[in-house]
Design an enzyme around this catalytic site. Structure first.
Site, PDB file in Angstrom:
ATOM      1  N   LYS A 168      51.410  35.360  37.371  1.00  0.00           N
ATOM      2  CA  LYS A 168      51.300  34.439  38.468  1.00  0.00           C
ATOM      3  C   LYS A 168      51.649  33.149  38.103  1.00  0.00           C
ATOM      4  O   LYS A 168      51.754  32.541  39.019  1.00  0.00           O
ATOM      5  CB  LYS A 168      50.136  34.698  38.893  1.00  0.00           C
ATOM      6  CG  LYS A 168      49.016  34.260  38.122  1.00  0.00           C
ATOM      7  CD  LYS A 168      47.609  34.550  38.667  1.00  0.00           C
ATOM      8  CE  LYS A 168      46.465  35.057  37.655  1.00  0.00           C
ATOM      9  NZ  LYS A 168      45.865  36.084  38.019  1.00  0.00           N
ATOM     10  N   LYS A 222      45.524  29.621  25.377  1.00  0.00           N
ATOM     11  CA  LYS A 222      45.359  28.986  26.771  1.00  0.00           C
ATOM     12  C   LYS A 222      45.099  27.676  26.386  1.00  0.00           C
ATOM     13  O   LYS A 222      45.375  26.429  27.191  1.00  0.00           O
ATOM     14  CB  LYS A 222      43.933  29.682  27.522  1.00  0.00           C
ATOM     15  CG  LYS A 222      44.424  30.976  28.185  1.00  0.00           C
ATOM     16  CD  LYS A 222      43.418  31.346  29.201  1.00  0.00           C
ATOM     17  CE  LYS A 222      44.138  32.633  29.905  1.00  0.00           C
ATOM     18  NZ  LYS A 222      43.194  33.088  30.790  1.00  0.00           N
ATOM     19  N   LYS A 270      55.791  38.728  30.063  1.00  0.00           N
ATOM     20  CA  LYS A 270      55.134  39.585  30.993  1.00  0.00           C
ATOM     21  C   LYS A 270      55.365  39.079  32.339  1.00  0.00           C
ATOM     22  O   LYS A 270      55.350  37.700  32.692  1.00  0.00           O
ATOM     23  CB  LYS A 270      53.541  39.445  30.587  1.00  0.00           C
ATOM     24  CG  LYS A 270      52.654  40.606  30.452  1.00  0.00           C
ATOM     25  CD  LYS A 270      51.444  40.182  29.948  1.00  0.00           C
ATOM     26  CE  LYS A 270      50.493  39.983  31.039  1.00  0.00           C
ATOM     27  NZ  LYS A 270      48.950  40.183  30.420  1.00  0.00           N
TER      28      LYS A 270
END
Ligand code: AMP
Ligand code: TRP
Length: 333
Positions: A201, A114, A198
């Site tokens: 969103k 991240k 994956k």
């Protein structure tokens, strides 16, 4: 002995079929088991580890709650609440951050992913996030924590923190060491456009995912456009992993129909892709449409949603404030 379940979902908007099959459907099944006590938390403190727009955040908290309820979570059976409303989470996170070691956190792969290349610019919250997650779980004496595979490492850290606290303060068994509950099947629903990524969103292409708020036509269109390959429908599961897109679509069908993948493969063996896709669209619409209609209805009922969060806050706060009080006594405050 009864199972104490705790799990959290970030209110980051756009919940999709991956969230439903990988997490929420499982939450509902656990809630309906005999002898389980479930606490489900909308983790807004986790959400602010990356920049949020305050109005969006508010909207996303409501949307996440509406999705929980529309999917079958029942505030009479489960405690459903918003993390920031219970101050013990922040207090617990601070105390546990003095127990956790830098070396442990430095191993967390999600932070590395991240934070990306520029770690210096990541917030301290993003780095410390797994400690907050440990506080969430440990405040409720959770015995089992349903999470996706990506959270497994954070759960191991939570177990280490609990053991270290118990040792350092000579309080055996005070913090309960929880077990992860990781779904064996379909724990990763993949993008409709790339079977190696994956469903997420944050994917810029909306065609890559089925949002829980998608209308019937959007669902049909997305499945029609979903990537497959030039071979025919498989006759067995052999070598299916070399065809990730096909495996994913069959997996979605099996998961939504609560069927074994083997049986789904058998059902469509020898058929052509368009026929399979039609069947899949029908099934997704049948399962998702009632949820999306219910989400829309719930979002119009602000009072009902706020009441759920208020009741959830009262129940959660009772448990968590008791635990944090004991924790402070143990520390010597
Ligand atoms: P997130 O939206 O990433 O915070 O995830 C919320 C929950 O949904 C977590 O338990 C995730 O593991 C799960 N989840 C998210 N994306 C997927 C996916 N593509 N397949 C399966 N589970 C997922
Ligand atoms: N970190 C989890 C995620 O991003 C969400 C989460 C926060 C959580 N606290 C938790 C999950 C406690 C399980 C238990 O998906």
């Amino acid at each position: 002995m009864s199972k104490k379940i705790f799990s959290g979902v970030q209110p980051s908007g756009n919940l999709h079929l991956g969230n439903y099959l990988g997490a929420i459907k499982n939450f509902v099944e656990l809630q309906n088991e005999k002898d389980s006590e479930c606490v489900y938390c909308i983790v807004d403190l986790h959400a602010i580890t990356v920049k949020q727009n305050p109005n969006e955040l508010k909207k996303n908290i409501k949307e996440t709650l509406a999705t929980f309820i529309a999917s079958g979570l029942d505030p009479k059976k489960s405690i459903i609440f918003n993390q920031s409303s219970v101050s013990a989470h922040s207090e617990g996170a601070w105390i546990l951050s003095c127990v956790a070691r830098m070396g442990w956190l430095n191993r967390m792969t999600q932070f590395k992913e991240k934070a990306g290349k520029d770690k210096e610019k990541a917030s301290i919250g993003l780095y410390a996030y797994p400690v907050l997650m440990a506080a969430d779980i440990l405040l409720y004496d959770a015995t089992h924590v349903p999470v996706g595979n990506d959270q497994k490492q954070h759960l191991e850290l939570c177990r280490d923190i609990a053991q270290r606290f118990n040792n350092d303060f000579n309080s055996p068994d005070f913090l309960k060491v929880p077990e992860p509950l990781i779904q064996k099947h379909f724990s990763r629903i993949m993008s409709l456009k790339d079977g190696t990524k994956k469903m997420s969103k944050s994917d810029p292409s909306d065609l890559s995912r089925i949002n829980l708020t998608d209308e019937k036509d959007e669902i049909i269109n997305k499945i029609k456009k979903a990537k497959t390959d030039t071979m025919s429908m498989p006759g067995s599961g052999e070598n299916l992993s070399k065809r990730p897109e096909v495996e994913n679509l069959l997996g979605i069908y099996a998961s939504l129909s609560s069927q074994d993948l083997k049986d789904t493969i058998k059902q469509f063996s020898g058929k052509n892709f368009s026929e399979f896709k039609e069947n899949l669209s029908e099934l997704v619409v049948e399962k998702i449409n009632p949820i999306s209609n219910e989400i829309k209805k719930l979002l119009d009922d602000e009072t009902y949603l706020s009441n759920i969060l208020f009741e959830g806050f009262q129940k959660a706060d009772k448990i968590a404030s008791k635990k944090i009080k004991l924790m402070k006594e143990i520390i010597g405050f």
